[in-house]
Design an enzyme around this catalytic site. Structure first.
Site, mmCIF file in Angstrom:
data_model
loop_
_atom_site.group_PDB
_atom_site.id
_atom_site.type_symbol
_atom_site.label_atom_id
_atom_site.label_comp_id
_atom_site.label_asym_id
_atom_site.label_seq_id
_atom_site.Cartn_x
_atom_site.Cartn_y
_atom_site.Cartn_z
ATOM 1 N N HIS A 85 43.766 35.637 44.754
ATOM 2 C CA HIS A 85 44.565 36.614 45.503
ATOM 3 C C HIS A 85 43.774 37.900 45.726
ATOM 4 O O HIS A 85 43.690 38.398 46.847
ATOM 5 C CB HIS A 85 45.868 36.899 44.742
ATOM 6 C CG HIS A 85 46.699 37.972 45.361
ATOM 7 N ND1 HIS A 85 47.813 37.705 46.116
ATOM 8 C CD2 HIS A 85 46.582 39.326 45.352
ATOM 9 C CE1 HIS A 85 48.337 38.842 46.540
ATOM 10 N NE2 HIS A 85 47.604 39.839 46.084
ATOM 11 N N GLU A 86 43.193 38.423 44.649
ATOM 12 C CA GLU A 86 42.445 39.688 44.751
ATOM 13 C C GLU A 86 41.168 39.506 45.578
ATOM 14 O O GLU A 86 40.803 40.379 46.373
ATOM 15 C CB GLU A 86 42.124 40.243 43.361
ATOM 16 C CG GLU A 86 43.336 40.497 42.477
ATOM 17 C CD GLU A 86 44.416 41.386 43.087
ATOM 18 O OE1 GLU A 86 44.133 42.154 44.021
ATOM 19 O OE2 GLU A 86 45.570 41.296 42.630
ATOM 20 N N HIS A 132 41.787 39.795 49.221
ATOM 21 C CA HIS A 132 41.883 41.186 49.693
ATOM 22 C C HIS A 132 40.516 41.715 50.130
ATOM 23 O O HIS A 132 40.421 42.475 51.090
ATOM 24 C CB HIS A 132 42.447 42.098 48.605
ATOM 25 C CG HIS A 132 43.931 42.150 48.562
ATOM 26 N ND1 HIS A 132 44.708 42.643 49.597
ATOM 27 C CD2 HIS A 132 44.809 41.779 47.597
ATOM 28 C CE1 HIS A 132 45.984 42.582 49.266
ATOM 29 N NE2 HIS A 132 46.081 42.054 48.054
ATOM 30 N N CYS A 142 52.528 40.718 45.944
ATOM 31 C CA CYS A 142 51.442 41.635 46.256
ATOM 32 C C CYS A 142 51.968 43.065 46.185
ATOM 33 O O CYS A 142 53.075 43.344 46.657
ATOM 34 C CB CYS A 142 50.904 41.342 47.664
ATOM 35 S SG CYS A 142 49.501 42.379 48.135
#
EC number: 3.5.1.88
Length: 168
Positions: free
Chosen positions: A138-139, A142, A95
């Site tokens: 993953h994004e 966020h 990250c």
């Protein structure tokens, strides 16, 4: 223009917040946000030699916006997962908000996602490529205030990124 120094780092409370949707009325702001995301990603690539995607909250832009640049630049607004595969796989995730740490996580092999593009056109994407699927997850995390550190498989799922060998 935002720079690497503007990147929120692990521990910043904003990284744990859920982002608000991008509104159609905010579309004129998206190009500036994307330029900032692109610029910081390029600085990360130059310094740390990785970076395929970045989410707006990593720059303190608390909006549901993901910027990818794998084969080409891509803007994803207000993504929603329609489905995820039951098949999963493990990987060492990295990250930009903690560039020297790797975290072992489990992600879905495939997913289907609806979103709007930078022209506010509705899109649907069936992501069958494992590398792209794990990146999008993953994004997407966020945008919901979830970091890969929170998805670690167990307490041993952390390691420092190996330092590249340089010629002295």
């Amino acid at each position: 223009m935002k720079h690497l120094a503007d990147l929120l780092l692990l521990g910043d409370p904003r990284l744990y917040e859920t982002c608000a949707p991008v509104l159609e009325a905010e579309l004129p702001l998206v190009s500036d946000w994307v330029a900032d995301l692109h610029n910081v990603m390029e600085e990360i690539r130059a310094k740390y030699k990785f970076g395929r995607g970045i989410a707006a909250p990593q720059l303190g832009i608390m909006k549901r916006l993901i910027y990818l640049n794998v084969d080409r630049p891509m803007v994803i607004l207000n993504p929603e997962f329609v489905s995820v595969s039951t098949e999963t796989d493990d990987l060492w995730d990295d990250c930009m908000s903690f560039p020297n740490l790797l975290v072992r996580v489990r992600r879905h092999r495939q997913l289907t996602m609806n979103y709007r593009d930078e022209h506010w056109q509705p899109q649907s994407w069936n992501v069958t490529d494992w590398a792209m699927s794990e990146l999008i997850q993953h994004e997407f995390d966020h945008l919901n205030g979830i970091l890969c550190t929170m998805r670690a498989i167990d307490e041993r799922s952390f390691q420092w990124r190996p330092t590249p060998v340089t010629n002295l």
